[in-house]
Each structure stands twice: as C-alpha cells, then as structure tokens.
Design a protein around this motif. Structure first.
Motif, PDB file in Angstrom:
ATOM      1  N   ILE A 191       0.788  -1.209   0.030  1.00 13.67           N
ATOM      2  CA  ILE A 191       0.260   0.365  -0.234  1.00 13.67           C
ATOM      3  C   ILE A 191       0.724   1.205   0.100  1.00 13.67           C
ATOM      4  O   ILE A 191       1.567   1.513   0.978  1.00 13.67           O
ATOM      5  N   ILE A 192       0.922   2.259  -1.286  1.00 12.26           N
ATOM      6  CA  ILE A 192       1.921   3.041  -1.391  1.00 12.26           C
ATOM      7  C   ILE A 192       0.832   4.491  -1.901  1.00 12.26           C
ATOM      8  O   ILE A 192       0.060   4.690  -2.317  1.00 12.26           O
ATOM      9  N   GLY A 193       1.873   5.521  -0.457  1.00  8.64           N
ATOM     10  CA  GLY A 193       0.884   6.709  -0.607  1.00  8.64           C
ATOM     11  C   GLY A 193      -0.580   6.783  -0.239  1.00  8.64           C
ATOM     12  O   GLY A 193      -0.559   6.496   1.110  1.00  8.64           O
ATOM     13  N   ASP A 194      -0.892   7.750  -0.992  1.00  5.30           N
ATOM     14  CA  ASP A 194      -2.575   8.359  -0.140  1.00  5.30           C
ATOM     15  C   ASP A 194      -3.599   7.181  -0.664  1.00  5.30           C
ATOM     16  O   ASP A 194      -4.359   7.230  -1.798  1.00  5.30           O
ATOM     17  N   VAL A 195      -3.643   5.818   0.449  1.00  8.34           N
ATOM     18  CA  VAL A 195      -4.133   4.529   0.084  1.00  8.34           C
ATOM     19  C   VAL A 195      -5.638   5.084   1.260  1.00  8.34           C
ATOM     20  O   VAL A 195      -5.041   4.686   2.315  1.00  8.34           O
ATOM     21  N   THR A 196      -6.858   5.028   1.359  1.00  6.74           N
ATOM     22  CA  THR A 196      -7.816   4.559   2.124  1.00  6.74           C
ATOM     23  C   THR A 196      -8.655   3.413   2.102  1.00  6.74           C
ATOM     24  O   THR A 196      -9.357   3.261   0.479  1.00  6.74           O
ATOM     25  N   ILE A 197      -8.220   2.826   3.306  1.00  4.59           N
ATOM     26  CA  ILE A 197      -8.911   1.833   2.233  1.00  4.59           C
ATOM     27  C   ILE A 197      -9.935   1.364   3.915  1.00  4.59           C
ATOM     28  O   ILE A 197      -9.071   1.340   5.159  1.00  4.59           O
ATOM     29  N   GLY A 210      -1.116   4.518  -4.241  1.00 11.20           N
ATOM     30  CA  GLY A 210      -2.206   5.791  -4.636  1.00 11.20           C
ATOM     31  C   GLY A 210      -0.944   7.167  -4.370  1.00 11.20           C
ATOM     32  O   GLY A 210      -0.737   8.147  -3.726  1.00 11.20           O
ATOM     33  N   ASP A 211       0.119   7.236  -5.015  1.00 11.13           N
ATOM     34  CA  ASP A 211       1.169   7.733  -4.934  1.00 11.13           C
ATOM     35  C   ASP A 211       1.129   9.380  -6.394  1.00 11.13           C
ATOM     36  O   ASP A 211       1.831  10.142  -6.183  1.00 11.13           O
ATOM     37  N   ILE A 212       0.353   9.179  -6.775  1.00  6.39           N
ATOM     38  CA  ILE A 212      -0.399   9.806  -8.417  1.00  6.39           C
ATOM     39  C   ILE A 212      -1.420  11.080  -7.956  1.00  6.39           C
ATOM     40  O   ILE A 212      -1.591  11.615  -8.680  1.00  6.39           O
ATOM     41  N   LEU A 267      -6.415   7.091  -4.222  1.00 10.36           N
ATOM     42  CA  LEU A 267      -7.038   6.381  -3.972  1.00 10.36           C
ATOM     43  C   LEU A 267      -8.190   5.928  -2.671  1.00 10.36           C
ATOM     44  O   LEU A 267      -7.591   5.366  -1.458  1.00 10.36           O
ATOM     45  N   GLN A 268      -9.428   5.112  -2.903  1.00  7.74           N
ATOM     46  CA  GLN A 268     -10.253   4.612  -1.460  1.00  7.74           C
ATOM     47  C   GLN A 268     -10.808   3.456  -1.872  1.00  7.74           C
ATOM     48  O   GLN A 268     -11.572   3.566  -3.530  1.00  7.74           O
TER      49      GLN A 268
END
Length: 56
Positions: free
Chosen positions: A22-28, A42-44, A47-48
């Motif tokens: 899980i990389i970057g701005d990711v919400t699970i 979620g580096d670019i 991502l949710q």
C-alpha cells in the motif's frame, strides 16, 4: 504488508494480507479486503477502497 506514508487510513476491520503493498495516499474502508501480492498505489492520485452493500 508494507505501508508507506498513511497507515492510519486503514480501517481496523479491513483485511490486508501479508505481502500486499500500500503506497501513498490510499484509504481502505471498513470490511474491505486487500489480498496477497496486491499493489495499491496512491502516489499520483488518491485511491479509496470501500465496500458498498446492495439490498434487493
């Protein structure tokens, strides 16, 4: 599981398998699943991952 930057955005009820990335701005969200070998980036962009229930 390798978590970079935002580990607090993983709901405690979510399942994240060992070996998932899980990389970057990711919400699970609640009751979500991330299985073995999955890469969520979620580096670019943001991502949710959420579970949506439909009742007939």
């Amino acid at each position: 599981m390798d978590v970079a930057f935002h580990p607090e955005k993983i709901d405690p009820t979510a399942f994240v398998a060992p070996g998932a990335f899980i990389i970057g701005d990711v919400t699970i969200g609640p009751e979500s699943s991330v299985w073995f070998g999955v890469i969520l980036r979620g580096d670019i962009a943001v991502l949710q991952l959420v579970v949506i229930y439909f009742t007939p």
